[in-house]
Design an enzyme around this catalytic site. Sequence first.
Site, short mmCIF file in Angstrom:
data_model
loop_
_atom_site.label_atom_id
_atom_site.label_comp_id
_atom_site.label_asym_id
_atom_site.label_seq_id
_atom_site.Cartn_x
_atom_site.Cartn_y
_atom_site.Cartn_z
N GLY A 21 0.75 -1.12 -0.03
CA GLY A 21 -0.10 -0.01 -0.12
C GLY A 21 0.91 1.34 0.03
O GLY A 21 2.04 1.25 0.24
N GLY A 23 0.80 5.44 1.55
CA GLY A 23 0.38 6.41 2.41
C GLY A 23 1.21 7.71 2.31
O GLY A 23 2.15 7.72 1.71
N GLY A 24 0.77 8.77 3.25
CA GLY A 24 1.57 9.75 3.24
C GLY A 24 3.04 9.69 3.58
O GLY A 24 3.81 10.61 3.45
N MET A 25 3.22 8.58 4.57
CA MET A 25 4.63 8.32 5.14
C MET A 25 5.60 7.64 3.78
O MET A 25 6.67 7.08 4.17
CB MET A 25 4.65 7.60 6.28
CG MET A 25 3.85 8.45 7.35
SD MET A 25 5.14 9.56 8.21
CE MET A 25 4.34 10.05 9.39
N GLU A 27 5.65 4.10 0.79
CA GLU A 27 5.16 2.93 0.31
C GLU A 27 5.64 1.79 1.24
O GLU A 27 6.55 1.78 1.91
CB GLU A 27 5.86 2.66 -1.34
CG GLU A 27 5.24 3.43 -1.99
CD GLU A 27 5.84 3.32 -3.67
OE1 GLU A 27 5.38 3.65 -4.60
OE2 GLU A 27 6.63 2.30 -3.57
N VAL A 28 4.56 0.97 1.14
CA VAL A 28 4.90 -0.52 2.02
C VAL A 28 5.00 -1.66 1.26
O VAL A 28 4.29 -1.86 0.26
CB VAL A 28 3.48 -0.58 2.82
CG1 VAL A 28 3.91 -1.87 3.69
CG2 VAL A 28 3.45 0.50 3.86
N LYS A 43 9.88 -0.31 4.16
CA LYS A 43 9.13 0.89 3.95
C LYS A 43 10.02 1.78 3.05
O LYS A 43 11.18 2.14 3.43
CB LYS A 43 8.61 1.66 5.29
CG LYS A 43 8.15 3.01 4.93
CD LYS A 43 7.43 3.60 6.44
CE LYS A 43 5.89 3.20 6.16
NZ LYS A 43 5.21 3.75 7.08
N ASP A 138 2.83 10.99 16.11
CA ASP A 138 1.78 10.51 15.18
C ASP A 138 0.92 9.24 15.66
O ASP A 138 0.96 8.23 14.85
CB ASP A 138 2.48 10.31 13.99
CG ASP A 138 1.02 10.26 12.84
OD1 ASP A 138 0.09 10.99 13.31
OD2 ASP A 138 1.22 9.69 11.78
#
Length: 705
Positions: A21, A23-25, A27-28, A43, A138
Amino acid sequence: MGARVVLRVLGGRYELVTFVGRGGMGEVWEGRDRLIERRVAVKLLPHDRRDTSGAQLFFREARTAGGLNHTGVVTVFDLGQDPDDGTLYLVMEFLTGRDLDMVLREDGPPQVPTAVDWAAQTAEALQAAHAAGIVHRDLKPANLMLTPDDRIKILDFGIARYMASTHKSSKVIGTLAYMPPERFGDLPADARSDLYSLGCVLHELLTGSTPFRTTEPVAMMAAHLNTAPEPPGHARPGVPTALDDLVMALLAKDPDDRPASAAEVRDRLRGLSTATPPSRAESHLSGADTETVTTPLTGVGIGAARTPVFGPGPAAGTSTPVRRISRRTALRLGIGAVASAGIAAAAFTLFDHNTPADHKTPVDRKTLDPRLRWRYTTGDAVTSSPTVAGGVVYVGSTDGSVYALDAATGERKWAYSTGNKVEGVPTVAGGVVYVGSTDGSVYALDAATGERKWAYPTGSKLEASPTVVGGVVYIGGNSKAFALDAATGNERWAVSCDSGLELPAVDGGVVYIAGYNSVTALVAATGDEKWTRRASDWGFDRDDAWDHTPEDWRFTSPTVADGVVYIGSSKRVYALDAATGKKKWAYATGGTVGSSPTVADKVVYVGSSSKRVYALDAVTGKKKWVFVTGGTVEGAPRVADGVVYIGSFDHNVYALDAVTGNKKWAYATGGRVQSSPAAVDGVVYVGSFDHNGHALKAAVEDSPT
């Protein structure tokens, strides 16, 4: 077994095998360590190679976080930078399980002792980090992984500070629903900031919602700064007073008023009960899809705040000094300010938000499964159930848009973008599409063109769908049911009746609507109450000081047939007399019923988090058959031509014989199926978390193996 496909190798050692997936942080990826030959999680964080100071900060923060040696913190094995494009990467242990954001979405809030245990584990891990001088910055459910042995692991230590330093666009790193007030005033985050975020998480575990209900950014900031949240016990029976007090202490506006340390929070949580932590069988996870493999990383799930079950407001007898958000602060946070109208949310982007893909219409012509007719890709998960009318498929996406697709080809006719996620089913009546959005509005769109006819702001996040009967649109918001004129959007009535209201059912001039704590019948013309059946009416699990949680709560959308209201709950399916609300029968499903029952030919079909689909006699409630899937069944079953169509969190759509429950076929999508299928003219339409709407041929009996 075929050869493993390696898409990229980092540092000559780490193979990227499967994309999980974005996200803002970053890719996984699921990866493999060539040297040790073990499965790892990787990550990737995009980085400009020219920014050497940013890379140095990343290595410093990641090494410090990687030095944490605690069972409650994900283990970091390695870190590095790709010499080709400058991408920074972290290599971590690969975990199986689900993050708490997924748990809440799939199972709902856990039992109170379970929530306390998870929060205590989190506090214990935070104490280890804080003792090492590390602040998370966070903390949220998506950053808390629940492993199959019921252990909590905190993810992504050290990344938030790096991300904040490298994004110079006047935005604050974090997730707004969990962000402490001091973060809006240029104050540095410290250990007490993590405790505030933990308070938001614990509030959500207890009630199913974060402390403040608004989805509008400036209003959310103002609530964090100025509004005293309601204690969880006001929304959920069975929350001990001491636990309410702790949550309120964690959510104190002034950091000095919060508990002194995470260790204190852990000890207070552990001291709430002398009983041992709940076993797996006692929690809502007993029927959960824990075989699903995820990586210990953020950004995979949706991660947005859920609908609160009560409205924010100052606690009785308290006053909070109002702190205004200045224009400068708003601009620093990435929010447009309008001088004449105060501060308005023109654009607010947090780095943990998913970026929607460009709208397109890919038609899969090379699929191995002959059942697939077409597939349309949206910008995010499709949890909305499709509606088919006049040769057009109408479906919503969590990318915020409603799509109209040609039912035969999947080609897009139009798309309308709302201000937030569209998770409910679009309703089509009289050439108009009615849909709710989590931006808080109900929209009426021209079915042919997608042009907006009107929009009605309800003031609360809408996850439910509208029902249209007799020229009136009925919809449930956070705590009110609304009746709107279908032609104009003008309000006919609005009634407060419960929190977390579901899709209403209208029959015989009566609106039946349910929420977290009650089932209510309202006069359709006036909104007057005919009867209400509350969660506590069914009694409590056990009579002790610790847990007075009602035996059943979190009710589904009702279905009305032949003078009977059929409705699901956290444990059962009920049949209630439509005129009085009195119980006719109840059937225990072994798990949470996530959507309304379906009634066809005197049979009630319902899915459950116990991974099962049940067929029950509509008159007696006796079981006719049960079918076991590999995951939670949350969408309502659909029945057409003697076949029951269901979706499951095991990624499959199933076709079952309505009489026997025998499987006719199964089709694997690329993600969990929360959507209810629609079956029209021999085609089954369904949405998936793989971002796609799928059109399947119902007549193809066997899927390839």
